[in-house]
Design a protein around this motif. Structure first.
Motif, mmCIF file in Angstrom:
data_model
loop_
_atom_site.group_PDB
_atom_site.id
_atom_site.type_symbol
_atom_site.label_atom_id
_atom_site.label_comp_id
_atom_site.label_asym_id
_atom_site.label_seq_id
_atom_site.Cartn_x
_atom_site.Cartn_y
_atom_site.Cartn_z
ATOM 1 N N HIS A 423 0.841 -1.208 0.000
ATOM 2 C CA HIS A 423 0.000 0.000 0.000
ATOM 3 C C HIS A 423 0.877 1.259 0.000
ATOM 4 O O HIS A 423 0.602 2.220 -0.731
ATOM 5 C CB HIS A 423 -0.907 -0.014 1.232
ATOM 6 N N LEU A 424 1.939 1.247 0.804
ATOM 7 C CA LEU A 424 2.854 2.388 0.870
ATOM 8 C C LEU A 424 3.502 2.645 -0.482
ATOM 9 O O LEU A 424 3.508 3.781 -0.984
ATOM 10 C CB LEU A 424 3.930 2.121 1.930
ATOM 11 N N ARG A 425 4.032 1.580 -1.096
ATOM 12 C CA ARG A 425 4.757 1.749 -2.363
ATOM 13 C C ARG A 425 3.827 2.116 -3.513
ATOM 14 O O ARG A 425 4.254 2.782 -4.464
ATOM 15 C CB ARG A 425 5.543 0.467 -2.675
ATOM 16 N N LYS A 426 2.568 1.676 -3.446
ATOM 17 C CA LYS A 426 1.604 2.070 -4.482
ATOM 18 C C LYS A 426 1.315 3.560 -4.439
ATOM 19 O O LYS A 426 0.928 4.153 -5.453
ATOM 20 C CB LYS A 426 0.301 1.276 -4.317
ATOM 21 N N ASN A 427 1.497 4.163 -3.281
ATOM 22 C CA ASN A 427 1.248 5.605 -3.124
ATOM 23 C C ASN A 427 2.498 6.443 -3.377
ATOM 24 O O ASN A 427 2.460 7.657 -3.190
ATOM 25 C CB ASN A 427 0.717 5.890 -1.717
ATOM 26 N N ILE A 428 3.573 5.790 -3.753
ATOM 27 C CA ILE A 428 4.820 6.509 -4.052
ATOM 28 C C ILE A 428 5.196 6.265 -5.508
ATOM 29 O O ILE A 428 5.297 5.126 -5.960
ATOM 30 C CB ILE A 428 5.974 6.029 -3.134
ATOM 31 N N GLY A 429 5.401 7.341 -6.245
ATOM 32 C CA GLY A 429 5.911 7.246 -7.609
ATOM 33 C C GLY A 429 7.412 7.465 -7.580
ATOM 34 O O GLY A 429 7.880 8.516 -7.134
ATOM 35 N N TYR A 430 8.162 6.477 -8.029
ATOM 36 C CA TYR A 430 9.624 6.535 -7.907
ATOM 37 C C TYR A 430 10.264 6.506 -9.291
ATOM 38 O O TYR A 430 9.975 5.630 -10.110
ATOM 39 C CB TYR A 430 10.105 5.349 -7.074
ATOM 40 N N VAL A 431 11.130 7.481 -9.536
ATOM 41 C CA VAL A 431 11.874 7.534 -10.799
ATOM 42 C C VAL A 431 13.357 7.392 -10.459
ATOM 43 O O VAL A 431 13.967 8.330 -9.946
ATOM 44 C CB VAL A 431 11.630 8.859 -11.547
ATOM 45 N N PRO A 432 13.955 6.228 -10.715
ATOM 46 C CA PRO A 432 15.357 6.011 -10.327
ATOM 47 C C PRO A 432 16.320 6.683 -11.294
ATOM 48 O O PRO A 432 15.973 6.995 -12.438
ATOM 49 C CB PRO A 432 15.502 4.487 -10.378
ATOM 50 N N ALA A 461 0.124 10.802 -19.098
ATOM 51 C CA ALA A 461 1.410 10.680 -18.394
ATOM 52 C C ALA A 461 2.563 10.945 -19.358
ATOM 53 O O ALA A 461 3.551 11.610 -18.998
ATOM 54 C CB ALA A 461 1.543 9.282 -17.782
ATOM 55 N N ALA A 462 2.454 10.454 -20.591
ATOM 56 C CA ALA A 462 3.503 10.684 -21.592
ATOM 57 C C ALA A 462 3.590 12.178 -21.942
ATOM 58 O O ALA A 462 4.689 12.718 -22.122
ATOM 59 C CB ALA A 462 3.207 9.864 -22.847
ATOM 60 N N GLY A 491 18.903 8.025 -24.196
ATOM 61 C CA GLY A 491 18.977 8.157 -22.738
ATOM 62 C C GLY A 491 17.902 9.078 -22.185
ATOM 63 O O GLY A 491 17.242 8.766 -21.192
ATOM 64 N N GLY A 492 17.695 10.234 -22.841
ATOM 65 C CA GLY A 492 16.687 11.186 -22.391
ATOM 66 C C GLY A 492 15.279 10.635 -22.524
ATOM 67 O O GLY A 492 14.426 10.839 -21.654
ATOM 68 N N GLN A 493 15.023 9.924 -23.635
ATOM 69 C CA GLN A 493 13.696 9.341 -23.839
ATOM 70 C C GLN A 493 13.400 8.276 -22.783
ATOM 71 O O GLN A 493 12.283 8.191 -22.271
ATOM 72 C CB GLN A 493 13.605 8.731 -25.243
ATOM 73 N N LYS A 494 14.413 7.491 -22.461
ATOM 74 C CA LYS A 494 14.218 6.458 -21.439
ATOM 75 C C LYS A 494 13.848 7.085 -20.098
ATOM 76 O O LYS A 494 12.965 6.594 -19.385
ATOM 77 C CB LYS A 494 15.485 5.595 -21.296
ATOM 78 N N GLN A 495 14.537 8.163 -19.744
ATOM 79 C CA GLN A 495 14.257 8.785 -18.452
ATOM 80 C C GLN A 495 12.864 9.412 -18.439
ATOM 81 O O GLN A 495 12.159 9.361 -17.431
ATOM 82 C CB GLN A 495 15.326 9.833 -18.128
ATOM 83 N N ARG A 496 12.445 9.960 -19.565
ATOM 84 C CA ARG A 496 11.110 10.568 -19.612
ATOM 85 C C ARG A 496 10.007 9.496 -19.581
ATOM 86 O O ARG A 496 8.950 9.713 -18.985
ATOM 87 C CB ARG A 496 10.977 11.460 -20.849
ATOM 88 N N VAL A 497 10.261 8.350 -20.219
ATOM 89 C CA VAL A 497 9.306 7.234 -20.128
ATOM 90 C C VAL A 497 9.222 6.743 -18.690
ATOM 91 O O VAL A 497 8.148 6.405 -18.182
ATOM 92 C CB VAL A 497 9.707 6.083 -21.080
ATOM 93 N N SER A 498 10.371 6.741 -18.004
ATOM 94 C CA SER A 498 10.411 6.327 -16.597
ATOM 95 C C SER A 498 9.603 7.297 -15.729
ATOM 96 O O SER A 498 8.889 6.882 -14.810
ATOM 97 C CB SER A 498 11.861 6.262 -16.110
ATOM 98 N N ILE A 499 9.698 8.590 -16.036
ATOM 99 C CA ILE A 499 8.906 9.602 -15.303
ATOM 100 C C ILE A 499 7.423 9.391 -15.573
ATOM 101 O O ILE A 499 6.593 9.427 -14.657
ATOM 102 C CB ILE A 499 9.348 11.024 -15.704
ATOM 103 N N ALA A 500 7.087 9.139 -16.843
ATOM 104 C CA ALA A 500 5.684 8.893 -17.207
ATOM 105 C C ALA A 500 5.153 7.664 -16.463
ATOM 106 O O ALA A 500 3.999 7.652 -16.008
ATOM 107 C CB ALA A 500 5.567 8.689 -18.719
ATOM 108 N N ARG A 501 5.984 6.636 -16.334
ATOM 109 C CA ARG A 501 5.571 5.424 -15.617
ATOM 110 C C ARG A 501 5.267 5.727 -14.149
ATOM 111 O O ARG A 501 4.315 5.181 -13.587
ATOM 112 C CB ARG A 501 6.680 4.370 -15.731
ATOM 113 N N ALA A 502 6.077 6.602 -13.549
ATOM 114 C CA ALA A 502 5.892 6.929 -12.131
ATOM 115 C C ALA A 502 4.628 7.755 -11.910
ATOM 116 O O ALA A 502 3.887 7.528 -10.955
ATOM 117 C CB ALA A 502 7.108 7.683 -11.612
ATOM 118 N N ILE A 503 4.352 8.704 -12.795
ATOM 119 C CA ILE A 503 3.213 9.608 -12.565
ATOM 120 C C ILE A 503 1.894 9.013 -13.070
ATOM 121 O O ILE A 503 0.825 9.495 -12.710
ATOM 122 C CB ILE A 503 3.452 10.993 -13.209
#
Length: 598
Positions: A423-432, A461-462, A491-503
């Motif tokens: 439940h805690l982790r579902k409420n946290i969006g994490y972008v490594p 999100a995208a 590299g930049g596209q990967k990080q932005r997809v990762s951000i989209a996944r988190a949000i």
């Protein structure tokens, strides 16, 4: 055998198949013994019939006698054929029960290990290599399956057939039984030692093959670097050397394997010769009939494989015990990251960290030293610091990848350890910082945190992560398949997809762990502008070594060697003219210099 006791729960689970397998083994072995007795009766009948055939032939009854003799011989032949077919049918049923049982247990064990892997904390993965994790769920489980399948099957066959055959042999002729069985213990011991040699060399081959596979994997993963540094020929030469080592080990194993069947045939041949010799003397003395010799030769051949398999089964059991010991080590691993109260109430996002000190358990490195800060729900915290200052450790602790030994973290006034972990982790969006994308479509990667993929949420999100236009420009859009670890994207596209996944999962708390390090200043500004809207009314933690990323924050802390050395907002920190202001000036000048060069 003690490590293998853990498998008894599976044997009990599939006891129906196991009991049927035992029953079919008993029946199949009965149909092995009966033909040998039929052969003895048939031969004795033919010999006795031949002795009275001459007088009958001379008396004019030769044709009638021949027809009767052939009729009975045909009956014996048909009975032997029927027995063979019935044995084959029950051997089929044995494999349909015991071998299928072993495959089902293999399935259960793999699922149990994988489920255990998923439940273990991050510290477990820091101290164990991926190769070792893979080996235990593949190679070790396969060896355990060999114990549960072939070893049990052949072991049961030996335990059932041996007493049956020996008892029949002793009933027919005890003395001949003793002579006929003399070479079999030597055969079993010899096979045991040959099998040990085979296993030892097989292990070396396995390690060599593993090294070869690792070499090839690294070469293909790093093919860009290989080509950039023109090292293709060196790579080919190194691969040839590794292949040569594998070839030599394989040839050594083949030489040992070459001993296996000649050894069996030689000792079986000796046993047959002894049986014929001793039996022949007894026939001459009138103690037994000709059929007994044929019967005993068949019995010796029946016992050959079970006795041979004794050494093989022993070796399988040893290897399975070693593998199960390795499996048990991981299954017995304890997860210290547990919930104390299993709270699943809604989270607003207020975070309070008090006197937090953390030392990594595997390395002993002190990452945080008496760190304290507070973020109100909906506010943004910026964490600035150089490499190794402890920034990412805070993210790991907020996600409960680790638990601190000293200090505490509270979310909405409750200790973080009281929340249900999922439940805690579902409420946290994490972008490594180190982006990992799966070999799947871009859309599925963005929807990874959603219970049910929703195209509207995925597209939004995208757009928020400023990667929408890049995605729709691909021929297949959101259905574009990514290569291994997202190699299709920049590299930049990967990080932005990762951000989209988190949000995309609309978290209450958003943690950005230096996620803009691979994008240029222009793209960073675009993403930050988009993030302003995303972070509104959402607790956000921006971890970065770039001051420009932290400017959005309501509060900023500066870390150095695990300690907070400065805190405040952008304006107050700039007025202090300390570490933060110095970093800002350096990075601003560096950015201007790059822009001028461009």
């Amino acid at each position: 055998m003690k490590p293998l006791w853990r498998l008894n729960k599976y044997l009990y689970k599939y006891k129906g198949l196991l009991l049927l397998g035992i029953l079919f083994t008993v029946i199949s072995n009965i149909f092995v013994i009966i033909p040998a007795q039929l052969v003895r009766l048939a031969i004795d009948y033919v010999v006795e019939s031949f002795s009275i055939f001459k007088p009958l032939e001379q008396g004019g009854m030769g044709d009638l006698a021949r027809d009767n003799f052939l009729k009975y011989v045909l009956v014996f032949g048909v009975l032997i054929l029927v027995m063979a077919l019935l044995r084959g049918f029950f051997l089929f049923l044995i494999r349909q029960t015991i071998i299928i049982m072993s495959r089902r247990v293999e399935y259960d064990i793999k699922n149990e290990i994988y489920e255990k892997y998923q439940s273990l904390p991050l510290s477990f993965y820091r101290k164990n290599s991926t190769g070792d994790l893979m080996a235990r769920i593949t190679e070790d489980v396969s060896r355990v399956r060999m114990y549960l399948g072939p070893a049990i099957m052949y072991g049961l066959n030996l335990l059932i057939l041996f007493p049956l055959v020996i008892s029949y042999m002793v009933m027919v002729n005890p003395e001949l039984t003793l002579y006929a069985l003399l070479p079999l213990p030597v055969l079993s011991i010899s096979i045991y030692f040959v099998n040990n040699l085979i296993n030892e060399r097989s292990e070396k081959i396995q390690r060599s093959l593993s090294g070869l596979s690792t070499f090839v994997q690294e070469a293909f993963s790093g093919i860009r670097v290989l080509k950039a540094f023109v090292r293709e020929n060196d790579s080919v030469r190194d691969f040839a050397d590794a292949s040569e080592d594998y070839k030599e080990k394989s040839i050594r194993l083949t030489r040992v394997n070459a001993l296996f069947f000649p050894l069996i045939m030689a000792l079986v041949g000796i046993s047959t010769i002894i049986t014929v010799y001793v039996g022949g003397i007894q026939v001459i003395n009138g103690e037994i009939g000709y059929g007994v010799i044929a019967e005993f030769i068949l019995y010796v051949n029946m016992l050959t494989w079970p006795v041979t398999s004794l050494g093989w089964v022993t070796s399988i059991v040893q290897r399975a015990a070693a593998s199960q010991t390795r499996i048990n080590e991981f299954l017995d691993e304890k997860n210290d990251i547990i919930s104390t109260e299993n709270i699943k109430t809604s989270i607003d996002g207020g975070i309070k960290v008090k006197d937090l000190t953390f030392v990594y358990p595997d390395s002993g490195i002190k990452a945080l030293d008496d760190v304290s800060f507070e973020i109100k729900a909906g506010q943004t915290l910026g964490i600035i610091g150089t490499t190794g200052s402890g920034k990412s450790t805070i993210a790991n602790l907020l996600m409960r990848m680790y638990d601190p030994k000293n200090g505490e973290i509270r979310i909405d006034g409750k200790n973080i350890e009281s929340y249900n972990i999922s439940h805690l982790r579902k409420n946290i969006g994490y972008v490594p910082q180190d982006v990992f994308l799966f070999s799947d479509t871009i859309g599925n990667n963005i929807a990874f945190g959603l219970d049910r993929p929703d195209q509207t949420i995925i597209h939004q999100a995208a757009k928020d992560a400023d990667v929408y236009q890049n995605i729709v420009d691909f021929p297949k859009g959101f259905e574009t398949m990514l290569g291994e670890r997202g190699i299709t994207l920049s590299g930049g596209q990967k990080q932005r997809v990762s951000i989209a996944r988190a949000i995309a999962k609309e978290p209450k708390i958003l943690i950005l762990d230096d996620c803009l390090s691979a994008v240029d200043t222009k793209t960073e500004n675009v993403i930050l502008e988009a993030l302003k809207k995303i972070m509104k009314d959402r607790t956000s933690v921006i971890i970065s070594h770039r001051v420009s990323s932290a400017k959005l924050a309501d509060q900023i802390i500066v870390l150095d060697d695990g300690k907070i050395i400065e805190r405040g907002n952008h304006e107050s920190l700039m007025s202090q003219k300390g570490v933060y202001a110095e970093l800002y000036e350096k990075q601003t000048q560096a950015g201007e210099s790059v822009d001028n060069d461009l």
